[in-house]
Write a protein that holds these residues in place. Sequence first.
Motif, PDB file in Angstrom:
ATOM      1  N   TYR A 109       0.754  -1.440   0.102  1.00  0.00           N
ATOM      2  CA  TYR A 109       0.100  -0.083  -0.038  1.00  0.00           C
ATOM      3  C   TYR A 109       0.876   1.453   0.347  1.00  0.00           C
ATOM      4  CZ  TYR A 109      -4.319  -2.211  -0.093  1.00  0.00           C
ATOM      5  OH  TYR A 109      -5.558  -2.934  -0.469  1.00  0.00           O
ATOM      6  N   LYS A 110       2.037   1.009   0.407  1.00  0.00           N
ATOM      7  CA  LYS A 110       2.900   2.430   0.297  1.00  0.00           C
ATOM      8  C   LYS A 110       3.117   2.591  -1.263  1.00  0.00           C
ATOM      9  CE  LYS A 110       7.348   4.495   1.572  1.00  0.00           C
ATOM     10  NZ  LYS A 110       8.646   3.899   2.176  1.00  0.00           N
ATOM     11  N   ALA A 111       3.452   1.660  -2.118  1.00  0.00           N
ATOM     12  CA  ALA A 111       3.779   1.732  -3.444  1.00  0.00           C
ATOM     13  C   ALA A 111       2.528   2.129  -4.035  1.00  0.00           C
ATOM     14  CB  ALA A 111       4.184   0.442  -4.030  1.00  0.00           C
ATOM     15  N   ILE A 112       1.206   1.574  -3.719  1.00  0.00           N
ATOM     16  CA  ILE A 112      -0.189   2.160  -4.393  1.00  0.00           C
ATOM     17  C   ILE A 112      -0.364   3.412  -3.819  1.00  0.00           C
ATOM     18  CG2 ILE A 112      -2.689   1.895  -3.986  1.00  0.00           C
ATOM     19  CD1 ILE A 112      -2.110  -0.963  -3.668  1.00  0.00           C
ATOM     20  N   TYR A 113       0.025   4.076  -2.825  1.00  0.00           N
ATOM     21  CA  TYR A 113       0.009   5.531  -2.324  1.00  0.00           C
ATOM     22  C   TYR A 113       0.875   6.333  -3.231  1.00  0.00           C
ATOM     23  CZ  TYR A 113       0.103   9.896   0.076  1.00  0.00           C
ATOM     24  OH  TYR A 113       0.056  11.070   0.564  1.00  0.00           O
ATOM     25  N   ILE A 114       2.026   6.003  -3.315  1.00  0.00           N
ATOM     26  CA  ILE A 114       3.141   6.668  -4.461  1.00  0.00           C
ATOM     27  C   ILE A 114       2.158   7.102  -5.875  1.00  0.00           C
ATOM     28  CG2 ILE A 114       5.174   6.697  -5.483  1.00  0.00           C
ATOM     29  CD1 ILE A 114       6.369   5.270  -2.999  1.00  0.00           C
ATOM     30  N   SER A 115       1.869   5.667  -6.367  1.00  0.00           N
ATOM     31  CA  SER A 115       1.370   5.791  -7.741  1.00  0.00           C
ATOM     32  C   SER A 115      -0.017   6.614  -7.703  1.00  0.00           C
ATOM     33  CB  SER A 115       0.629   4.308  -8.085  1.00  0.00           C
ATOM     34  OG  SER A 115       1.750   3.587  -8.268  1.00  0.00           O
ATOM     35  N   ASN A 116      -0.823   6.460  -6.673  1.00  0.00           N
ATOM     36  CA  ASN A 116      -2.004   7.592  -6.595  1.00  0.00           C
ATOM     37  C   ASN A 116      -1.544   8.846  -6.395  1.00  0.00           C
ATOM     38  OD1 ASN A 116      -3.728   5.582  -6.426  1.00  0.00           O
ATOM     39  ND2 ASN A 116      -4.003   5.304  -4.174  1.00  0.00           N
ATOM     40  N   SER A 117      -0.268   9.082  -5.682  1.00  0.00           N
ATOM     41  CA  SER A 117       0.056  10.647  -5.337  1.00  0.00           C
ATOM     42  C   SER A 117       0.347  11.275  -6.907  1.00  0.00           C
ATOM     43  CB  SER A 117       1.220  10.697  -4.661  1.00  0.00           C
ATOM     44  OG  SER A 117       0.890  10.292  -3.149  1.00  0.00           O
ATOM     45  N   VAL A 118       1.063  10.188  -7.855  1.00  0.00           N
ATOM     46  CA  VAL A 118       1.401  10.812  -8.910  1.00  0.00           C
ATOM     47  C   VAL A 118       0.159  11.219  -9.973  1.00  0.00           C
ATOM     48  CG1 VAL A 118       2.619  10.011 -11.170  1.00  0.00           C
ATOM     49  CG2 VAL A 118       3.883   9.617  -8.997  1.00  0.00           C
ATOM     50  N   LEU A 119      -0.751  10.058  -9.868  1.00  0.00           N
ATOM     51  CA  LEU A 119      -1.915  10.222 -10.638  1.00  0.00           C
ATOM     52  C   LEU A 119      -2.588  11.727 -10.139  1.00  0.00           C
ATOM     53  CD1 LEU A 119      -3.074   6.642 -10.618  1.00  0.00           C
ATOM     54  CD2 LEU A 119      -2.279   7.991 -12.517  1.00  0.00           C
TER      55      LEU A 119
END
Length: 453
Positions: A109-119
């Motif tokens: 979920y840390k990686a998902i958070y980073i992806s979401n932040s970029v989007l």
Amino acid sequence: MKTQFTTLFLWLSLMMILMMTSCNRLLDEKSDLRLATPITLEDNQALLDKYNDVITNFAASGMVGSDDYYISDANFNALMYEEDKRLYTWQPDHVATPKSAGNDWYYCYKAIYISNSVLYNLDTYQIPDAANVRGQALVFRAARFLDAAQIWCLAYNKTTADTDLGLPLRLNPDMSTPSKRSTLQETYVQILSDLHEAVDLLPVQQAAATRPSKISALAYLARTYLYMGDYEKALEYATKTLALKNELMDFNSLNPAVSFPIKDLNTEVLLRTSMYINLAVYSPIIRVPVDLYQSYSDHDLRKSIYFKINPDGEIIFRGNYTGGSSGKLVGAATDEIYLIAAEANAQLNKVPEAMNVLNQLLVTRWQNGTFINLTAATKDAALTVIAKERQKELLFRGIRWADLKRYNRDGANITLTKTVNGKTYTLPPNDLRYAVAIPEEIIKLSGIQQNIR
């Protein structure tokens, strides 16, 4: 820039704690950090490139429970974390490692958070020419959700997916939104949506295989549809992937005398992502079962390339697609896509086509002049051969756990057993423990529903 990323890293870490805990007390706390918001395309590309958790630390829990390896009693007893012991022996609960060490759920979920932040950044700041970066973030998010679904969810079954528990689908970086589990159908719909959108945004190839491309997005679509049991779609996207890139290594050109014969970022790697180094799958202590090793023909070069035999006769795996790194490749590679195409053809009763694709792969793995094409008279015979070759080819690639789940879903009736300190542990087919228990600290802090035991 270094100061910006240091500040951003601290902010991201704080936000991850908030997401993981869903704790009102923490949500009320104010950070005095001054965030330098990434408002340029270069900044957001750097988020995906530089935050290693995006491309590393994929879940290892499934591999811990698989039948690809074993560890000795002495090494089992020496494991530092109780979590590893419980995963290895398929215990119905999950005691998480100390927070300082992290766990599969945290890294996912840390990686998902980073992806979401970029989007979020791309949309909020209306950053131009962002298609490539957006596509990369979508693939990384989809890959993490797909990886997580193989660990914490049951095998996809279209008759029960609308009621089976899926994942918390975090789709933006807003920490005030409580986490709740979706259905498994909703989880896979989101994965497919991300990947299909990414295909239309990404270039065919990237400067490096650490960045998702159109090819790797197509490959992940093939993998996803295979896991879902949609073999027509799996074949469609495997075929599209191979139409753009179908290179295979010739194992005759590899040197078995070197420590790690397969190079990192070799020609087969479509997306270079790797597994979290869980102690129970740490290379120096894991051993390959003798019967699995002996299933390779003496003319099959994987036998000498993938394995090394210790002076004590124990068999060590060294065929990492990440070169000498102890991290195991979990990203897509062309050999997997050949196997998806072969299996999907067989499932659709296209047996000659299935065996032709399989043989195209295997001839590159055998000693020159020794390979004889494999044949099968029936669909079931072809699927049996392909399943064996799939395990042998994709050993330690983070795929076996998902395969066991779907094979049993389709009636394979595979029972796993392990003996530790004189006690035998058993995992029957379709057991609820195939959906690994979510770490208990996550359940307590977030309030999401635990898997049914």
